[in-house]
Design an enzyme around this catalytic site. Structure first.
Site, short mmCIF file in Angstrom:
data_model
loop_
_atom_site.label_atom_id
_atom_site.label_comp_id
_atom_site.label_asym_id
_atom_site.label_seq_id
_atom_site.Cartn_x
_atom_site.Cartn_y
_atom_site.Cartn_z
N SER A 4 31.19 22.34 -25.58
CA SER A 4 31.70 21.08 -26.13
C SER A 4 31.21 19.90 -25.29
CB SER A 4 33.23 21.13 -26.22
OG SER A 4 33.73 19.98 -26.85
N HIS A 18 36.26 18.82 -32.91
CA HIS A 18 35.32 19.65 -33.68
C HIS A 18 35.76 19.95 -35.10
CE1 HIS A 18 32.97 20.03 -30.06
NE2 HIS A 18 34.05 20.40 -29.41
#
Length: 310
Positions: free
Chosen positions: A91, A200
């Protein structure tokens, strides 16, 4: 011996992070001070003294993790550590990887980290978005559950972290419905995470639009070490492609299992996690049983990593 470096994302921050390394290697604190000049507040003091609640705010967490990963990499370089054949970041950790691979200037990445956090926080009103960790169900089962319980809201699998370990995100009510359904399907654990942003998920598209514009103002060059991107598990060399990947990353899943599988398929036998804690090391051990996974987060683990490659 082929090795790779991986950099953690949110969840690896903690008050007192990297204090042990900084006591021996001044470049740790210097890197945080470099970031502080850009941010306008003392990032090192926040990371050492807290308060924890402030450090856990997305726009504070991301610069702290960036400084943590980059400063640890700088120690590795100072100590003559050999260059990895790949880098990757989980991430937000992708930004740390790109800095260490020479694609992004650290000072640019610091301001990007702060803005990314702000854009993410602004995309969804506090309380309306959530994330949850689900243990013990297959990817396919969890994807099906999310589809079943959505009810015109957003909920989806967003982090494929390890076999049987998935994170979901979306509207709070939908995430809670998915948790109940996962428990009914005999998940080992299904728990809400202490985050305020449904990272996300599709709810992050407004943040992605702002980030796309913000990235156009920053110089990006081809990395000197290949970086595998979360969004499509591929290496990018063109600056435009890197910008696209960093934008799409915000509202697409983190494909961590596939990332590590790709690294190992290229002949890598050692995976080093660069930065505070050892979250990724635990995941990597479950994904790549033929490779050795080690953290670099204090003087002891640094020495062990250097010895492993000596």
């Amino acid at each position: 011996m082929k090795h790779a470096f991986v950099f953690p994302g949110q969840g690896s921050q903690s008050v007192g992070m990297l204090a042990d390394l900084s006591a021996t290697y001044p470049i740790i604190k210097h890197t945080f001070e470099e970031a502080s000049e850009i941010l306008g507040y003392d990032l090192w003091d926040l990371s050492q003294e807290g308060p924890e609640k402030t450090l856990n705010q997305t726009d504070k967490t991301q610069p702290a993790l960036l400084a943590g990963g980059v400063s640890t990499w700088r120690v590795w370089q100072e100590q003559g550590g050999s260059e990895p054949v790949f880098m990757a970041g989980h991430s937000f950790g992708e930004y740390s990887a790109l800095v260490c691979a020479g694609a992004l200037e650290f000072k640019d990445a610091v301001s990007l980290a702060q803005d990314r956090g702000r854009f993410m926080q602004a995309a969804v009103p506090e309380g309306e978005g959530a994330m949850a960790a689900i243990l013990g169900l297959t990817d396919e089962k969890m994807i099906d559950i999310c589809a079943e319980v959505a009810q015109n809201q957003v909920v989806s699998a967003v982090n494929f972290n390890a076999p049987g370990q998935i994170v979901i995100a979306g509207h709070t009510a939908a995430v809670k419905r998915a948790i109940e359904q996962a428990k009914a399907a005999k998940a080992k654990r299904a728990i809400l995470l202490q985050v305020s942003v449904p990272a996300h998920s599709r709810l992050m598209q407004p943040a992605a639009e702002k980030m796309a514009e913000r990235l156009t103002a920053v110089t990006i060059t081809a990395p000197t070490i290949p970086v595998i991107h979360n969004v499509d598990v591929s290496v990018k060399t063109e600056p435009a492609d890197i910008r696209t990947a960093l934008t799409a990353q915000l509202y697409n899943p983190v494909r961590w299992v596939e990332t590590i599988e790709k690294i190992v398929a290229e002949g890598v036998t050692m995976l080093f996690e660069c930065g505070p804690k050892k979250v990724l090391t635990g995941l990597n051990k479950r994904i790549a049983r033929t490779a050795t996974a080690k953290p670099i987060m204090d003087t002891k683990t640094l020495e062990q990593a250097l010895e492993a490659l000596a």
